[in-house]
Motif scaffolding. Structure first.
Motif, PDB file in Angstrom:
ATOM      1  N   ARG A   1     -48.178  -8.584 -98.365  1.00  0.00           N
ATOM      2  CA  ARG A   1     -48.800  -8.233 -97.135  1.00  0.00           C
ATOM      3  C   ARG A   1     -47.655  -7.514 -96.336  1.00  0.00           C
ATOM      4  NH1 ARG A   1     -53.817 -10.412 -96.078  1.00  0.00           N
ATOM      5  NH2 ARG A   1     -54.486 -12.131 -97.158  1.00  0.00           N
TER       6      ARG A   1
ATOM      7  N   VAL B   1     -52.765 -15.844 -86.824  1.00  0.00           N
ATOM      8  CA  VAL B   1     -53.025 -16.460 -88.384  1.00  0.00           C
ATOM      9  C   VAL B   1     -51.884 -16.188 -89.140  1.00  0.00           C
ATOM     10  CG1 VAL B   1     -54.776 -15.744 -90.069  1.00  0.00           C
ATOM     11  CG2 VAL B   1     -55.467 -15.151 -87.953  1.00  0.00           C
TER      12      VAL B   1
ATOM     13  N   LYS C   1     -50.551 -15.922 -92.878  1.00  0.00           N
ATOM     14  CA  LYS C   1     -51.055 -15.707 -94.174  1.00  0.00           C
ATOM     15  C   LYS C   1     -49.917 -15.565 -95.191  1.00  0.00           C
ATOM     16  CE  LYS C   1     -54.317 -12.481 -92.190  1.00  0.00           C
ATOM     17  NZ  LYS C   1     -55.128 -11.127 -91.993  1.00  0.00           N
TER      18      LYS C   1
ATOM     19  N   GLN D   1     -54.427 -19.030 -96.127  1.00  0.00           N
ATOM     20  CA  GLN D   1     -54.306 -18.665 -94.293  1.00  0.00           C
ATOM     21  C   GLN D   1     -54.686 -19.918 -93.762  1.00  0.00           C
ATOM     22  OE1 GLN D   1     -56.871 -15.379 -93.407  1.00  0.00           O
ATOM     23  NE2 GLN D   1     -56.335 -14.315 -95.172  1.00  0.00           N
TER      24      GLN D   1
ATOM     25  N   GLU E   1     -49.614 -13.259 -87.693  1.00  0.00           N
ATOM     26  CA  GLU E   1     -50.376 -11.956 -87.110  1.00  0.00           C
ATOM     27  C   GLU E   1     -51.248 -12.668 -85.937  1.00  0.00           C
ATOM     28  OE1 GLU E   1     -52.108  -9.202 -90.108  1.00  0.00           O
ATOM     29  OE2 GLU E   1     -53.918 -10.260 -89.439  1.00  0.00           O
ATOM     30  N   ALA E   2     -51.432 -11.825 -84.933  1.00  0.00           N
ATOM     31  CA  ALA E   2     -52.196 -11.900 -83.681  1.00  0.00           C
ATOM     32  C   ALA E   2     -53.478 -11.961 -84.332  1.00  0.00           C
ATOM     33  CB  ALA E   2     -51.854 -10.829 -82.732  1.00  0.00           C
ATOM     34  N   PHE E   3     -54.101 -13.276 -83.673  1.00  0.00           N
ATOM     35  CA  PHE E   3     -55.739 -13.404 -83.848  1.00  0.00           C
ATOM     36  C   PHE E   3     -56.442 -12.118 -83.142  1.00  0.00           C
ATOM     37  CE2 PHE E   3     -60.022 -15.096 -83.534  1.00  0.00           C
ATOM     38  CZ  PHE E   3     -60.223 -15.712 -84.828  1.00  0.00           C
ATOM     39  N   VAL E   4     -57.149 -11.481 -83.933  1.00  0.00           N
ATOM     40  CA  VAL E   4     -57.805 -10.277 -83.242  1.00  0.00           C
ATOM     41  C   VAL E   4     -59.304 -10.610 -83.040  1.00  0.00           C
ATOM     42  CG1 VAL E   4     -58.631  -8.024 -83.585  1.00  0.00           C
ATOM     43  CG2 VAL E   4     -56.353  -8.751 -84.525  1.00  0.00           C
TER      44      VAL E   4
ATOM     45  N   PHE F   1     -62.018  -9.072 -82.546  1.00  0.00           N
ATOM     46  CA  PHE F   1     -62.693  -7.695 -82.948  1.00  0.00           C
ATOM     47  C   PHE F   1     -64.327  -7.819 -82.605  1.00  0.00           C
ATOM     48  CE2 PHE F   1     -61.949 -10.586 -87.041  1.00  0.00           C
ATOM     49  CZ  PHE F   1     -63.178 -10.658 -87.325  1.00  0.00           C
TER      50      PHE F   1
ATOM     51  N   GLU G   1     -66.148  -6.521 -88.433  1.00  0.00           N
ATOM     52  CA  GLU G   1     -65.269  -5.947 -89.544  1.00  0.00           C
ATOM     53  C   GLU G   1     -66.017  -5.034 -90.331  1.00  0.00           C
ATOM     54  OE1 GLU G   1     -62.993  -8.996 -91.348  1.00  0.00           O
ATOM     55  OE2 GLU G   1     -64.282 -10.611 -90.596  1.00  0.00           O
TER      56      GLU G   1
ATOM     57  N   HIS H   1     -68.278 -12.236 -92.627  1.00  0.00           N
ATOM     58  CA  HIS H   1     -67.419 -13.112 -93.379  1.00  0.00           C
ATOM     59  C   HIS H   1     -67.826 -14.640 -93.070  1.00  0.00           C
ATOM     60  CE1 HIS H   1     -65.090  -9.780 -94.235  1.00  0.00           C
ATOM     61  NE2 HIS H   1     -64.656 -10.385 -95.437  1.00  0.00           N
TER      62      HIS H   1
ATOM     63  N   GLY I   1     -63.584 -17.094 -94.454  1.00  0.00           N
ATOM     64  CA  GLY I   1     -63.025 -16.184 -95.070  1.00  0.00           C
ATOM     65  C   GLY I   1     -63.619 -15.483 -96.323  1.00  0.00           C
TER      66      GLY I   1
ATOM     67  N   GLU J   1     -59.827  -2.847 -95.596  1.00  0.00           N
ATOM     68  CA  GLU J   1     -60.566  -3.794 -94.427  1.00  0.00           C
ATOM     69  C   GLU J   1     -60.220  -3.420 -92.967  1.00  0.00           C
ATOM     70  OE1 GLU J   1     -61.087  -7.744 -95.783  1.00  0.00           O
ATOM     71  OE2 GLU J   1     -61.049  -7.321 -97.797  1.00  0.00           O
TER      72      GLU J   1
ATOM     73  N   PHE K   1     -60.622  -3.860 -88.634  1.00  0.00           N
ATOM     74  CA  PHE K   1     -61.183  -4.746 -87.559  1.00  0.00           C
ATOM     75  C   PHE K   1     -61.444  -3.374 -86.626  1.00  0.00           C
ATOM     76  CE2 PHE K   1     -57.966  -8.092 -88.508  1.00  0.00           C
ATOM     77  CZ  PHE K   1     -58.725  -8.901 -89.351  1.00  0.00           C
TER      78      PHE K   1
ATOM     79  N   ASN L   1     -56.569  -4.048 -91.699  1.00  0.00           N
ATOM     80  CA  ASN L   1     -56.453  -5.478 -91.983  1.00  0.00           C
ATOM     81  C   ASN L   1     -55.515  -5.572 -93.282  1.00  0.00           C
ATOM     82  OD1 ASN L   1     -55.962  -8.264 -92.232  1.00  0.00           O
ATOM     83  ND2 ASN L   1     -58.208  -8.422 -92.947  1.00  0.00           N
ATOM     84  N   GLU L   2     -56.366  -5.094 -94.344  1.00  0.00           N
ATOM     85  CA  GLU L   2     -55.550  -4.985 -95.549  1.00  0.00           C
ATOM     86  C   GLU L   2     -56.312  -4.173 -96.679  1.00  0.00           C
ATOM     87  OE1 GLU L   2     -55.979  -8.760 -97.856  1.00  0.00           O
ATOM     88  OE2 GLU L   2     -57.823  -8.828 -97.615  1.00  0.00           O
TER      89      GLU L   2
END
Ligand code: AMP
Length: 376
Positions: free
Chosen positions: A99, A137, A139, A150, A174-177, A179, A182, A205, A208, A248, A250, A259-260
Motif C-alpha cells: 500500500r 483507518v 491498514k 484493517q 489513512e484519514a477516514f473519508v 465519501f 464508492e 460494501h 469491508g 477503487e 471514493f 483508494n487502491e
C-alpha cells in the motif's frame, strides 16, 4: 490450441477460462488447493504458487502467463518471466502488493488520495494520527483483502487495540473519508498500448466486503467518467501495464480519491459478463495475448449481487426472469464469496425491482440458517 497460464485457480481463474474458450484459448491454472473452482473448465497443475517445477509446467508451451490474485510471490514472477511473457508485469504486481508503494505512485502521478502516513510501530501511529486527525483507518501494508488487516480508530485510546488487531505489522494510517459513494474504474491496456475503459461502477460494501455493484453508476456524468479515465490512464502508462486494471475510488463531492488498485480482473467487473459488449475476462485474455481489445459499452443498467457465506436456493434465483446465476463451486464459509447473480434492467427502477427479488431469496436463506443454528 493457444494456452494461457494463470496463477490461481479460484473463481477469477474459472471465469477467465470460460471467457477464453470461445477464442480458441485453453487456460492452464497453477493452484495448490484441492478441487479449485477453475478445475471443471481448465487444466490444473496442483502445486504451490512458488513451486519451481509447477511454474515451469505452467509456462511450458504457454503463449503468456497471467495471475488472478495480487499476492503472487514476486520471485515466482521473476522466474516465470525468463520462460514466457508475464502480464501484468512485475512492477505492477510489486506496486499493488504494497500500500505504501501504491499510494506513492498515485501521489507521484498527481492522483488525489486520502491523507495518509506509513507507520512501522505504535509510536509512529500516534504521530500519524496527530498529523491526519481522527477518525482514521489503519491498514496493513501487505496481504489485506476484503477488509481484513484493517481497523478503524476513533480516539487515541484505539491505538493499542488497533495495532494489535492488524497483527502489529507495517501499515498505513489513512484519514477516514466521508465519501458520497464508492466507485471503481475498470480499464484494459493491450500489449500495443491501446486502452479501453468500462463505465464507472457504483460499489456497496459491508464489513469491508463488496456486496453489490451497479453499472453504469447511477447519475454518472461525463466529467466524472473522464476524471476516472484520466486517473486510470496515468497508472496504466506509468506501469506499462498489460491486462485489466481495477482502481477503487471514493467520490467526495465532484472529486475522486484513489483508494487502491487491483492488477487483475475484479469483483466489481463481474457484471460485464452479461452487461457489457465484451466482458472484463475476455478483454483480459485478449490483452495479455496481444489480441485486439473488445468494445466496453454497456447496453442496459446492470447489477451484480454477491452470494456470500451460504448459497441461497438456486431454483428460486433462476425463477427470477433475467437472473444470471454464477456458482463458483466453493465450500460455504462465513464471509466467503460463493457466487454472484447478474441482472440487467430496462431502467434503474426496473433493475431495483429485480434486485429486490434476489435480495429476498438471499434474506430467506439467512433466516433459514439462523433458524438451523437455533435449533442445533
Ligand atoms: P480497502 O481494502 O482499502 O479496499 O478497504 C475496504 C473497504 O473499507 C473500502 O471499500 C471502504 O468501504 C472502506 N474504507 C477503506 N478505506 C477507507 C477510508 N480511508 N475511509 C473510509 N472508508 C474506508
Amino acid at each position: 490450441m493457444t494456452i494461457l497460464g494463470v496463477i490461481g485457480g479460484g473463481q477469477l481463474g474459472r471465469m477467465l477460462a470460460l471467457a477464453a474458450a470461445p477464442l480458441g484459448v485453453r487456460c492452464r491454472v497453477l493452484e495448490p488447493g484441492a478441487n479449485p473452482p477453475a478445475a471443471p473448465v481448465a487444466e490444473v497443475i496442483g502445486a504451490d504458487y512458488d513451486d519451481p517445477d509447477g511454474l515451469a509446467r505452467l509456462a511450458h508451451g504457454a503463449a503468456a502467463v497471467t495471475f488472478e490474485f495480487e499476492n503472487v510471490p514476486a520471485a515466482a514472477v521473476d522466474g516465470l518471466a525468463r520462460l514466457t511473457p508475464v502480464f501484468p508485469g512485475a512492477l505492477a504486481l510489486a506496486t499493488a502488493q504494497d500500500r505504501v508503494m501504491e499510494k506513492a505512485l498515485f501521489r507521484q502521478l498527481g492522483i488525489a488520495i486520502p491523507p495518509m502516513r506509513a507507520v512501522e510501530d505504535q509510536g509512529e501511529l500516534t504521530s500519524a494520527l496527530e498529523a491526519i486527525g481522527l477518525p482514521a483507518v489503519l491498514k496493513t501494508r501487505r496481504l489485506g483483502y476484503d477488509g481484513k488487516g484493517q481497523a478503524v480508530l476513533r480516539s487515541l485510546e484505539d491505538v493499542e487495540p488497533a495495532w494489535r488487531a492488524i497483527g502489529a505489522a507495517p501499515a498505513i494510517s489513512e484519514a477516514f473519508v466521508e465519501f458520497q459513494r464508492e466507485l471503481s474504474i475498470l480499464s484494459v491496456r493491450g500489449r500495443d498500448g491501446a486502452t479501453v475503459f468500462y463505465p464507472l461502477v457504483e460499489n456497496h460494501h459491508h464489513d469491508g466486503i463488496l456486496r453489490h455493484s451497479i453499472a453504469p453508476a447511477p447519475n454518472l456524468t461525463i466529467a466524472l467518467q473522464q476524471q476516472a479515465e484520466a486517473i486510470a490512464q496515468r497508472v496504466l502508462d506509468a506501469l506499462d501495464y498489460v491486462g485489466v486494471l481495477a482502481i477503487e475510488l471514493f467520490q467526495v463531492g465532484d472529486t475522486l480519491l484513489a483508494n487502491e488498485m487491483a492488477p487483475r480482473v475484479h469483483n466489481s467487473g463481474h457484471w460485464t459478463i452479461e452487461g457489457a459488449t465484451t466482458s472484463q475476462f475476455e478483454n483480459h485474455v485478449r490483452a495479455v495475448l496481444g489480441l485486439p481489445l473488445g468494445a466496453t459499452d454497456c447496453q442496459r443498467p446492470t447489477a451484480m449481487i454477491n452470494l456470500i457465506g451460504a448459497l441461497p436456493s438456486i431454483d428460486r434465483l433462476l425463477a427470477i426472469p433475467g437472473a444470471h446465476v454464477h456458482v463458483y463451486g466453493k465450500a460455504p464459509r462465513l464471509g466467503r464469496k460463493l457466487g454472484h447473480v447478474t441482472l440487467c434492467g430496462d431502467s434503474y427502477g426496473d433493475l431495483q425491482t429485480k434486485c429486490a427479488r434476489v435480495q429476498t431469496v438471499i434474506a430467506d436463506q439467512v433466516e433459514l440458517n439462523a433458524g438451523a443454528h437455533q435449533g442445533a
